[in-house]
Design a protein around this motif. Sequence first.
Motif, mmCIF file in Angstrom:
data_model
loop_
_atom_site.group_PDB
_atom_site.id
_atom_site.type_symbol
_atom_site.label_atom_id
_atom_site.label_comp_id
_atom_site.label_asym_id
_atom_site.label_seq_id
_atom_site.Cartn_x
_atom_site.Cartn_y
_atom_site.Cartn_z
ATOM 1 N N ARG A 131 48.155 36.973 38.979
ATOM 2 C CA ARG A 131 48.159 36.320 40.296
ATOM 3 C C ARG A 131 48.359 37.362 41.398
ATOM 4 N NH1 ARG A 131 53.399 33.248 42.541
ATOM 5 N NH2 ARG A 131 52.709 32.955 44.712
ATOM 6 N N PHE A 132 49.274 38.284 41.158
ATOM 7 C CA PHE A 132 49.551 39.337 42.128
ATOM 8 C C PHE A 132 48.321 40.215 42.350
ATOM 9 C CE2 PHE A 132 50.901 43.840 42.616
ATOM 10 C CZ PHE A 132 51.429 43.758 43.889
ATOM 11 N N ALA A 133 47.646 40.595 41.263
ATOM 12 C CA ALA A 133 46.470 41.461 41.375
ATOM 13 C C ALA A 133 45.376 40.783 42.190
ATOM 14 C CB ALA A 133 45.954 41.825 39.987
ATOM 15 N N ARG A 134 45.146 39.475 41.959
ATOM 16 C CA ARG A 134 44.132 38.742 42.730
ATOM 17 C C ARG A 134 44.505 38.689 44.210
ATOM 18 N NH1 ARG A 134 44.545 35.269 38.253
ATOM 19 N NH2 ARG A 134 45.811 33.810 39.481
ATOM 20 N N ALA A 135 45.778 38.425 44.478
ATOM 21 C CA ALA A 135 46.228 38.332 45.870
ATOM 22 C C ALA A 135 46.107 39.674 46.577
ATOM 23 C CB ALA A 135 47.673 37.838 45.921
ATOM 24 N N LEU A 136 46.456 40.753 45.875
ATOM 25 C CA LEU A 136 46.370 42.087 46.471
ATOM 26 C C LEU A 136 44.924 42.451 46.756
ATOM 27 C CD1 LEU A 136 47.680 44.741 47.339
ATOM 28 C CD2 LEU A 136 47.591 45.494 44.946
ATOM 29 N N LYS A 137 44.010 42.168 45.829
ATOM 30 C CA LYS A 137 42.607 42.481 46.038
ATOM 31 C C LYS A 137 42.056 41.733 47.253
ATOM 32 C CE LYS A 137 38.054 42.677 43.914
ATOM 33 N NZ LYS A 137 37.356 41.930 44.960
ATOM 34 N N ALA A 138 42.375 40.443 47.358
ATOM 35 C CA ALA A 138 41.899 39.654 48.487
ATOM 36 C C ALA A 138 42.455 40.191 49.803
ATOM 37 C CB ALA A 138 42.285 38.186 48.301
ATOM 38 N N TYR A 139 43.729 40.565 49.801
ATOM 39 C CA TYR A 139 44.373 41.115 51.003
ATOM 40 C C TYR A 139 43.689 42.406 51.433
ATOM 41 C CZ TYR A 139 48.068 43.233 53.883
ATOM 42 O OH TYR A 139 48.774 43.829 54.900
ATOM 43 N N LEU A 140 43.470 43.316 50.479
ATOM 44 C CA LEU A 140 42.853 44.606 50.798
ATOM 45 C C LEU A 140 41.406 44.434 51.246
ATOM 46 C CD1 LEU A 140 44.264 46.717 47.827
ATOM 47 C CD2 LEU A 140 45.048 46.739 50.201
ATOM 48 N N ASN A 141 40.666 43.535 50.602
ATOM 49 C CA ASN A 141 39.284 43.269 51.016
ATOM 50 C C ASN A 141 39.238 42.741 52.440
ATOM 51 O OD1 ASN A 141 38.213 44.111 48.615
ATOM 52 N ND2 ASN A 141 37.907 42.056 47.771
ATOM 53 N N ARG A 142 40.136 41.850 52.739
ATOM 54 C CA ARG A 142 40.167 41.221 54.062
ATOM 55 C C ARG A 142 40.420 42.252 55.162
ATOM 56 N NH1 ARG A 142 40.513 36.372 56.384
ATOM 57 N NH2 ARG A 142 41.977 35.968 58.064
ATOM 58 N N ARG A 143 41.229 43.256 54.836
ATOM 59 C CA ARG A 143 41.581 44.286 55.818
ATOM 60 C C ARG A 143 40.747 45.558 55.654
ATOM 61 N NH1 ARG A 143 46.627 43.651 58.488
ATOM 62 N NH2 ARG A 143 47.507 41.577 58.089
ATOM 63 N N GLU A 144 39.749 45.487 54.777
ATOM 64 C CA GLU A 144 38.860 46.621 54.517
ATOM 65 C C GLU A 144 39.646 47.862 54.134
ATOM 66 O OE1 GLU A 144 36.343 46.997 57.941
ATOM 67 O OE2 GLU A 144 35.148 45.249 57.402
#
Length: 221
Positions: free
Chosen positions: A141-154
């Motif tokens: 769950r953490f890995a998915r959330a981190l990936k989405a966060y980083l993608n969103r902020r490029e």
Amino acid sequence: MPGYRRIVDLPQVIPVFPLDGAVLLPGGELPLQIFEPRYLNMVDDVMAGDRIIGMIQTRTGGEKSRPLLADVGCAGRITSYAETSDGRYLITLTGVCRFEAGEELAIRTPYRQIRASYDRYEDDLATDSERAPVEEAARSRFARALKAYLNRRELDIDWETASAAPLDALVNSLSMGLPFDPVEKQALLEAPDLAGRFDALTTLLEIDALEDGDDEGHSLQ
């Protein structure tokens, strides 16, 4: 950190460096550039002693030049020190143990000093083997959330390095380094333990990335 296995080993009176938006966590490393005369004085004094400085944020109230201090900060030890040609100090603080900020001392030093209570955070001195493991489902769950966060902020991350890093080091590094606001950083600092900080960090990442539909996962072993 070697030398600090019990809270009685830590100094009960410590100088504090109030700095909003910057928190130190146990085991984390915080590079600082010191240039104000009062904090140059502080570094001189602690380098001659136990090298301990308390990083702490402020809260609403008090005078502009002397705001109220947050209830909780983190004691760090200077583990790297250099002086520039123009008189600045470049230091690295390594987090040792969180503290509750007690009485502020009426003293003549230009920097502030407090009585620190570490009792509530004695587990900060535990070794990795003494900490409870985090379940694989929570890691995913953490890995998915981190990936989405980083993608969103490029932003980007070396997933191979992240996967190999000890979980506490990764969580503390991200909690300190990601651009959360001071209130969010304080909440991460005050989480009761690694599991609580892991959950709080995951939640903050998920809240930020709510509008990002990319949930391609990575696994943090």
